[in-house]
Design a protein around this motif. Structure first.
Motif, PDB file in Angstrom:
ATOM      1  N   ALA A   1      33.612  -0.163  -6.595  1.00 50.08           N
ATOM      2  CA  ALA A   1      34.503   0.686  -5.805  1.00 50.08           C
ATOM      3  C   ALA A   1      35.481  -0.159  -4.992  1.00 50.08           C
ATOM      4  O   ALA A   1      36.571   0.294  -4.663  1.00 50.08           O
ATOM      5  N   ARG A   2      35.075  -1.351  -4.634  1.00 49.63           N
ATOM      6  CA  ARG A   2      35.947  -2.212  -3.826  1.00 49.63           C
ATOM      7  C   ARG A   2      35.500  -3.642  -4.040  1.00 49.63           C
ATOM      8  O   ARG A   2      34.305  -3.929  -4.058  1.00 49.63           O
ATOM      9  N   ASP A   3      36.459  -4.518  -4.198  1.00 50.49           N
ATOM     10  CA  ASP A   3      36.129  -5.910  -4.461  1.00 50.49           C
ATOM     11  C   ASP A   3      37.199  -6.776  -3.829  1.00 50.49           C
ATOM     12  O   ASP A   3      38.310  -6.852  -4.330  1.00 50.49           O
ATOM     13  N   GLU A   4      36.864  -7.401  -2.728  1.00 51.85           N
ATOM     14  CA  GLU A   4      37.834  -8.244  -2.025  1.00 51.85           C
ATOM     15  C   GLU A   4      37.198  -9.594  -1.744  1.00 51.85           C
ATOM     16  O   GLU A   4      36.049  -9.658  -1.310  1.00 51.85           O
ATOM     17  N   GLY A   5      37.955 -10.641  -1.977  1.00 53.25           N
ATOM     18  CA  GLY A   5      37.438 -11.989  -1.766  1.00 53.25           C
ATOM     19  C   GLY A   5      36.380 -12.299  -2.820  1.00 53.25           C
ATOM     20  O   GLY A   5      36.180 -11.527  -3.768  1.00 53.25           O
TER      21      GLY A   5
ATOM     22  N   GLU B   1      30.282 -13.075  -4.153  1.00 52.68           N
ATOM     23  CA  GLU B   1      29.163 -13.858  -4.688  1.00 52.68           C
ATOM     24  C   GLU B   1      29.207 -15.289  -4.148  1.00 52.68           C
ATOM     25  O   GLU B   1      28.201 -15.801  -3.622  1.00 52.68           O
ATOM     26  N   GLY B   2      30.377 -15.886  -4.236  1.00 54.70           N
ATOM     27  CA  GLY B   2      30.535 -17.265  -3.774  1.00 54.70           C
ATOM     28  C   GLY B   2      30.253 -17.393  -2.283  1.00 54.70           C
ATOM     29  O   GLY B   2      29.516 -18.288  -1.844  1.00 54.70           O
ATOM     30  N   ALA B   3      30.826 -16.492  -1.514  1.00 56.02           N
ATOM     31  CA  ALA B   3      30.676 -16.568  -0.059  1.00 56.02           C
ATOM     32  C   ALA B   3      29.217 -16.366   0.337  1.00 56.02           C
ATOM     33  O   ALA B   3      28.699 -17.034   1.239  1.00 56.02           O
ATOM     34  N   PHE B   4      28.541 -15.446  -0.350  1.00 51.87           N
ATOM     35  CA  PHE B   4      27.142 -15.178  -0.027  1.00 51.87           C
ATOM     36  C   PHE B   4      26.289 -16.416  -0.333  1.00 51.87           C
ATOM     37  O   PHE B   4      25.467 -16.823   0.487  1.00 51.87           O
ATOM     38  N   GLN B   5      26.529 -16.983  -1.532  1.00 48.06           N
ATOM     39  CA  GLN B   5      25.708 -18.133  -1.918  1.00 48.06           C
ATOM     40  C   GLN B   5      25.929 -19.303  -0.977  1.00 48.06           C
ATOM     41  O   GLN B   5      25.010 -20.070  -0.706  1.00 48.06           O
ATOM     42  N   ALA B   6      27.174 -19.429  -0.456  1.00 48.86           N
ATOM     43  CA  ALA B   6      27.485 -20.569   0.396  1.00 48.86           C
ATOM     44  C   ALA B   6      27.068 -20.342   1.855  1.00 48.86           C
ATOM     45  O   ALA B   6      27.083 -21.276   2.657  1.00 48.86           O
ATOM     46  N   ALA B   7      26.716 -19.111   2.194  1.00 50.36           N
ATOM     47  CA  ALA B   7      26.457 -18.782   3.600  1.00 50.36           C
ATOM     48  C   ALA B   7      25.211 -19.508   4.116  1.00 50.36           C
ATOM     49  O   ALA B   7      24.254 -19.730   3.372  1.00 50.36           O
ATOM     50  N   SER B   8      25.231 -19.834   5.394  1.00 50.47           N
ATOM     51  CA  SER B   8      24.068 -20.544   5.926  1.00 50.47           C
ATOM     52  C   SER B   8      22.905 -19.585   6.178  1.00 50.47           C
ATOM     53  O   SER B   8      21.759 -19.962   6.139  1.00 50.47           O
ATOM     54  N   LYS B   9      23.227 -18.332   6.477  1.00 47.04           N
ATOM     55  CA  LYS B   9      22.157 -17.329   6.592  1.00 47.04           C
ATOM     56  C   LYS B   9      22.433 -16.198   5.626  1.00 47.04           C
ATOM     57  O   LYS B   9      23.559 -15.709   5.554  1.00 47.04           O
ATOM     58  N   LYS B  10      21.393 -15.780   4.909  1.00 44.78           N
ATOM     59  CA  LYS B  10      21.548 -14.668   3.972  1.00 44.78           C
ATOM     60  C   LYS B  10      20.617 -13.541   4.409  1.00 44.78           C
ATOM     61  O   LYS B  10      19.428 -13.761   4.637  1.00 44.78           O
TER      62      LYS B  10
ATOM     63  N   ALA C   1      24.382  -9.649   3.018  1.00 43.33           N
ATOM     64  CA  ALA C   1      25.510 -10.251   3.718  1.00 43.33           C
ATOM     65  C   ALA C   1      25.207 -11.699   4.014  1.00 43.33           C
ATOM     66  O   ALA C   1      24.038 -12.100   4.140  1.00 43.33           O
ATOM     67  N   GLY C   2      26.267 -12.481   4.100  1.00 39.04           N
ATOM     68  CA  GLY C   2      26.129 -13.890   4.455  1.00 39.04           C
ATOM     69  C   GLY C   2      26.726 -14.137   5.836  1.00 39.04           C
ATOM     70  O   GLY C   2      27.720 -13.516   6.212  1.00 39.04           O
ATOM     71  N   ILE C   3      26.063 -14.996   6.591  1.00 42.38           N
ATOM     72  CA  ILE C   3      26.536 -15.344   7.934  1.00 42.38           C
ATOM     73  C   ILE C   3      26.726 -16.862   7.962  1.00 42.38           C
ATOM     74  O   ILE C   3      25.865 -17.616   7.488  1.00 42.38           O
TER      75      ILE C   3
ATOM     76  N   ASP D   1      34.649   2.273   2.434  1.00 38.90           N
ATOM     77  CA  ASP D   1      35.539   2.196   3.589  1.00 38.90           C
ATOM     78  C   ASP D   1      34.783   1.686   4.815  1.00 38.90           C
ATOM     79  O   ASP D   1      34.998   2.144   5.927  1.00 38.90           O
ATOM     80  N   VAL D   2      33.887   0.736   4.574  1.00 41.95           N
ATOM     81  CA  VAL D   2      33.160   0.139   5.697  1.00 41.95           C
ATOM     82  C   VAL D   2      34.184  -0.362   6.713  1.00 41.95           C
ATOM     83  O   VAL D   2      35.206  -0.934   6.364  1.00 41.95           O
ATOM     84  N   HIS D   3      33.879  -0.101   8.002  1.00 44.96           N
ATOM     85  CA  HIS D   3      34.915  -0.248   9.017  1.00 44.96           C
ATOM     86  C   HIS D   3      35.003  -1.626   9.646  1.00 44.96           C
ATOM     87  O   HIS D   3      35.655  -1.789  10.663  1.00 44.96           O
ATOM     88  N   TYR D   4      34.310  -2.593   9.104  1.00 44.85           N
ATOM     89  CA  TYR D   4      34.370  -3.929   9.704  1.00 44.85           C
ATOM     90  C   TYR D   4      35.295  -4.847   8.918  1.00 44.85           C
ATOM     91  O   TYR D   4      35.500  -4.668   7.719  1.00 44.85           O
ATOM     92  N   ARG D   5      35.843  -5.815   9.652  1.00 40.97           N
ATOM     93  CA  ARG D   5      36.757  -6.771   9.025  1.00 40.97           C
ATOM     94  C   ARG D   5      35.928  -7.963   8.528  1.00 40.97           C
ATOM     95  O   ARG D   5      35.440  -8.769   9.311  1.00 40.97           O
ATOM     96  N   ILE D   6      35.737  -7.988   7.227  1.00 41.82           N
ATOM     97  CA  ILE D   6      34.905  -9.033   6.618  1.00 41.82           C
ATOM     98  C   ILE D   6      35.691  -9.598   5.441  1.00 41.82           C
ATOM     99  O   ILE D   6      36.279  -8.825   4.663  1.00 41.82           O
ATOM    100  N   PRO D   7      35.734 -10.923   5.285  1.00 42.51           N
ATOM    101  CA  PRO D   7      36.633 -11.508   4.274  1.00 42.51           C
ATOM    102  C   PRO D   7      36.243 -11.208   2.819  1.00 42.51           C
ATOM    103  O   PRO D   7      37.117 -11.114   1.963  1.00 42.51           O
ATOM    104  N   ALA D   8      34.966 -11.065   2.532  1.00 44.35           N
ATOM    105  CA  ALA D   8      34.580 -10.787   1.141  1.00 44.35           C
ATOM    106  C   ALA D   8      33.702  -9.537   1.100  1.00 44.35           C
ATOM    107  O   ALA D   8      32.646  -9.494   1.743  1.00 44.35           O
ATOM    108  N   ILE D   9      34.180  -8.532   0.379  1.00 45.72           N
ATOM    109  CA  ILE D   9      33.463  -7.256   0.340  1.00 45.72           C
ATOM    110  C   ILE D   9      33.337  -6.798  -1.107  1.00 45.72           C
ATOM    111  O   ILE D   9      34.296  -6.843  -1.878  1.00 45.72           O
TER     112      ILE D   9
END
Ligand code: FES
Ligand code: FES
Lengths: 177, 730
Positions: free
Chosen positions: B312-316, B319-328, B443-445, B486-494
């Motif tokens: 439905a929506r694919d931005e950024g 997969e890459g951002a999640f795998q690289a995140a320090s917290k999953k 989500a990745g943090i 239409d999740v209302h948060y500003r997140i770079p990869a969705i």
């Protein structure tokens, strides 16, 4: 053929030809055309069908016409007139407060709420929040008007105490179910 | 655009016509007399009343009739909509008579849902009022031989202040009819409004407290009988045979009628019809759908969210951002089937004669009832007239048309008027249930506590899948991701994905708040989990994700994080966020947007555990739904939505065994009662002049605020609706 029962409703006698076990609710709505009393569950669970029997709030879906001869039944149509006297166009103080506070949403439950509230106030002129909650817990409002109902009961209590109420309030306890 | 959205908007602005002259109305109903009322109302407009458009008429005596094309179910449309028109027209509110529009062509398609009544009628009704006002000014100016620009209006008068002359709308009605209508009349600004923004009393209030309000169930027609139906136990079960001899022995029972999916017992009164229904013996072949149960349905949904779905929506690069995140962080959430249980059980009254069908229907969807009845009776839609009665609640259940079609079929078979009335058990068992969902979020943090990726997979048997002709499970079905994509948060990869299943043993439909309830629940509990993982305060964490004033483009609309940030901050402030809660209590927060209603809500719930049972003490809600037409009605709507949300937070679930729903009545499908109702504080913070929707938006944020508060209190993270007694035991 079903027998006819003499029912005393809002100060008048009606002959209702129905099976003895027919619930009062349907005698009111279908036999007598008193459609102010509502059907919500048919099982004593929602309070939409609440009427007063000898001043006590009861669920008319759980009362059989065969057991009601000689009892004083009050429905919303007779509430304004108190116990059969007075000007039926002057609303009961509780109805008046309900109107002023705009309690109703869809309004479907409100007749039952008003009947329960008037019976409660007749037996307990100054109920606490907890007493209101427990006394009104048998009346569901799917539209969620509970907080306004609570407010309206307190306001009715205040107003009815402020001077003699203009109408006789049906006596009896505010007992539920 | 999703089916849900299409359907809900069907009754919006597109359906309203203005600028056409019409003859005297066929509709009967007046202020305080009630829509669908069986007796002619005293307030019928005189035939010489002037009708500049379908929505308003001015009678020579000064009465102003305003037609409402939306269905009243407690949200106050029969007050708020006339209020909008009357304001723009400068009409004397005490002379306004409210009429309910039946399904006549001049009113266009009618439907009430999606919180669209006020926002969808805002422009057309203001235009209708302004047109009428300008024509009245034109008529007065002509009579006085002055320029229209020199005239003003006030409280049903046209005034020429230079000469001190004035004429009432009633006196001008006849001449106004000869005035041309302004195609795009100028509209009032906020400062000029006199009625909008006022808490006018509900027009139906007096009838309601007197017990005289007429709902569908109160319709009485001459020679009318009552019917109760024994319907198929499972969708598409086959009726093999039935025995009605016991039923027909019940006093008052007249006969039975066989329908394709049910047997109807006809009686002289409701109770006899119910007793007759109970005495019927019907044999069904339940068919293959009876093999399903709640367990098997949820197993399918869980399996689906473990695999990729329709995107439905694919931005950024999620997969890459999640795998690289320090917290999953990953979590799975569930919501159940729900019944609507409007206080007035389903019912409908119908009459068929001379190839015409007239219905008195407590319906949110008059046009759909009209169309579906026409189809079932095989007559053209213009031979079907639907009168809309008051409704004892709707909540989306009355968007269906089943009650109308059945009543029409029974009425045709009988050749006399009939009221089909459902027991509460019928109402629960044969509901079009709110569909269940399973959500898998991850989500990745990053090292600084920023959310760098967000993935939400949701699986649900959407109502849209029942439309076999148009549905394709391999294609994106927008209704399911409503509130997720239409999740209302500003997140770079969705990345948002969706899947659905077909051929349920029960019907599913729309319930107040629709999928944003479920998706909002998952989003807002998950964000709380992220805040905890990032070691941040849940309020501050959300605030960070709402930074910036640039709108967020969700692919099908714009969200304004600044508006959400503002209600979030206000809610926190009003609830005393950051100050210690009363002893034994904790707070939880949520913020949600209903993008198609343009409404932003933030809520704080305060909870405790009493005897291992959760208790909600207080809910503070701050709402930005733009201009509020009637503040008191709006506050009540918001409270109503919050109580509705609380009902679905605790104990409400429909379960299915061998294809059949297992719940019956309020004892096994409970709704919130007075002792459980918390203190509710509503605050409106309008962030736009244009009104948004309100009936649904506050529902979604209730469950997550309560779940998050319970986490704050106990450290136990719940992920499944509803909360039950077992959740906190042992
Ligand atoms: S209808 Fe009697 S209690 Fe519900
Ligand atoms: S006002 Fe609708 S059920 Fe109470």
């Amino acid at each position: 053929m079903p027998k006819a029962f003499a029912l005393l409703i809002n100060g008048r006698q009606f002959m209702v030809a129905a099976p003895a076990e027919q619930p009062l609710l349907w005698a009111l709505r279908d036999n007598l055309g008193l459609t102010g009393t509502k059907f919500g569950c048919g099982a004593g669970l929602c309070g939409a069908c609440t009427v007063h029997v000898d001043g006590v709030a009861m669920r008319s879906c759980q009362l059989q016409v065969g057991h009601l001869e000689g009892k004083h039944i009050t429905t919303i149509e007779g509430l304004a007139a108190g116990s059969g006297t007075g000007d039926s166009r002057t609303p009961h103080p509780v109805q008046q407060v309900w109107l002023e506070l705009g309690v109703a949403q869809c309004g479907y439950c409100q007749v039952g709420q008003i009947m329960s509230a008037t019976a409660l106030l007749a037996s307990n002129p100054h109920p606490s929040d907890e007493e209101i909650d427990s006394s009104m817990s048998g009346n569901i409002c799917r539209c969620g008007t509970y907080n306004t109902i609570r407010k309206a009961i307190h306001e009715s209590a205040r107003r009815m105490a402020e001077g003699k109420p203009r109408h006789a309030i049906p006596a009896g306890s505010g007992g539920q179910r | 655009m999703s089916i849900a959205r299409r359907e809900f908007l069907a009754g919006g602005a597109a359906g309203l016509l203005v600028g056409v002259f019409f003859n005297a109305p066929l509709a009967r109903a007046a202020q305080l007399a009630v829509p669908g009322s069986a007796t002619p109302a005293a307030g019928d407009p005189p035939t010489q009343a002037w009708a500049p458009n379908a929505w308003v008429q001015v009678a020579p005596n000064g009465d102003i009739y305003i037609w409402v094309g939306k269905s009243e179910m407690g949200q106050g449309v029969r007050t708020a909509l006339p209020q909008i028109l009357a304001d723009e027209m400068d009409a004397d509110w005490s002379r306004v008579r409210v009429e309910q529009a039946p399904t006549l062509p001049k009113f266009g398609p009618m439907g009430t849902g999606g919180s669209t009544s006020v926002m969808g009628s805002w422009d057309p009704l203001r235009k209708a009022g302004a047109q009428a006002r300008l024509a009245l000014i034109g008529a007065a100016a002509q009579r006085w031989r002055v320029k229209p620009g020199e005239c003003s209006t006030f409280n049903s008068y046209v005034i020429h202040s230079a000469s001190g002359k004035r004429l009432s709308y009633g006196e001008l009605a006849e001449e106004a009819a000869r005035q041309p209508l302004e195609e795009s009349p100028a509209l009032k600004g906020a400062a000029q409004r006199t009625l909008v923004g006022k808490s006018l009393d509900r027009v139906d209030g007096p009838a309601i407290v007197a017990g005289k309000a007429q709902y569908g169930i109160d319709v009485r027609r001459p020679n009318m009988v009552f019917a109760a139906l024994e319907r198929w136990p499972v969708v598409e079960a086959e009726l093999l045979s039935y025995n009605d001899s016991a039923a027909r022995r019940i006093p008052g029972v007249l006969q039975t009628v066989k329908l394709p999916h049910a047997v109807a017992v006809i009686a002289t009164n409701t109770w006899a019809a119910f007793e007759g229904q109970r005495a019927l013996k019907v044999r069904w072949n339940p068919g293959p759908r009876a093999l399903q149960s709640t367990g098997s349905i949820f197993a399918l949904m869980h399996q689906s969210v473990r695999q990729p779905g329709n995107v439905a929506r694919d931005e950024g690069n999620e997969e890459g951002a999640f795998q690289a995140a320090s917290k999953k962080v990953e979590a799975v959430y569930e919501t159940p089937f729900l019944a609507h249980v409007a206080m007035e059980p389903m019912n409908c009254t119908a009459e068929v004669s001379n190839g015409h069908c007239t219905l008195w229907a407590p319906t949110q969807n008059p046009t759909r009832v009209q169309m579906d009845v026409a189809k079932a009776l095989d007559i053209s839609p213009d031979k079907v007239l639907v009168n809309v009665t008051l409704m004892g609640g709707g909540f989306g259940r009355r968007l269906e048309s089943d009650y109308g079609v059945e009543a029409a079929l029974v009425a045709r078979a009988l050749g006399r008027p009939v009221q089909v009335i459902w027991t509460r058990e019928d109402d629960v068992r044969h509901d079009a249930f709110r569909p269940p969902t399973v959500h898998a979020l991850r989500a990745g943090i990053d090292g600084s506590g920023q959310v760098v990726s967000w993935r939400h997979r949701v699986s649900s048997p959407t109502p849209a899948a029942q439309d076999k002709k148009h549905f394709d499970a391999r294609k994106l079905e927008g209704s399911v991701v409503d509130g997720a994509s239409d999740v209302h948060y500003r997140i770079p990869a969705i990345r948002i994905e969706q899947s659905t299943h077909e051929d349920l043993p029960v019907r599913v439909g729309w319930l107040r708040g629709v999928y944003p309830n479920q998706n909002g629940f998952a989003n807002e509990v998950f964000v709380d989990e992220l805040a905890a993982a990032a070691g941040q305060d849940p309020f501050e964490f959300r605030r960070g994700l709402l930074a910036g004033d640039e709108p967020i483009d969700t692919g099908h609309g714009k969200l304004y994080p600044a508006r959400l940030r503002r209600v979030l901050e206000l809610a926190a402030e009003r609830a005393g966020w950051g100050t210690p809660p009363p002893k034994g209590r904790a707070r939880g927060i949520s913020c949600t947007v209903l993008d198609w209603a343009h409404t932003y809500v933030s809520q704080v719930a305060e909870v405790s555990l009493e005897n291992q049972l959760p208790r909600v003490h207080r809910i503070v809600a701050v709402i930005d739904c733009g201009t509020v037409v009637n503040p008191e009605l709006a506050r009540m709507q918001a409270e109503s939505a919050i109580i509705f949300g609380l009902s679905m937070t605790f104990d409400q679930a429909v379960t299915i065994r061998n294809g059949e729903p297992q719940q019956h009545n309020f004892y096994d499908f409970p709704v919130l009662r007075m002792p459980q109702a918390p203190l509710i504080e509503i605050h409106f913070a309008p962030g736009s002049d244009r009104p948004g929707g309100l009936g649904e938006p506050p529902v979604a944020g209730v469950s997550p605020a309560v779940f998050n508060a319970l986490f704050a209190l106990t450290g136990k993270r719940l992920r499944r609706l509803p909360i039950t007694a077992e959740d906190f035991q042992g």
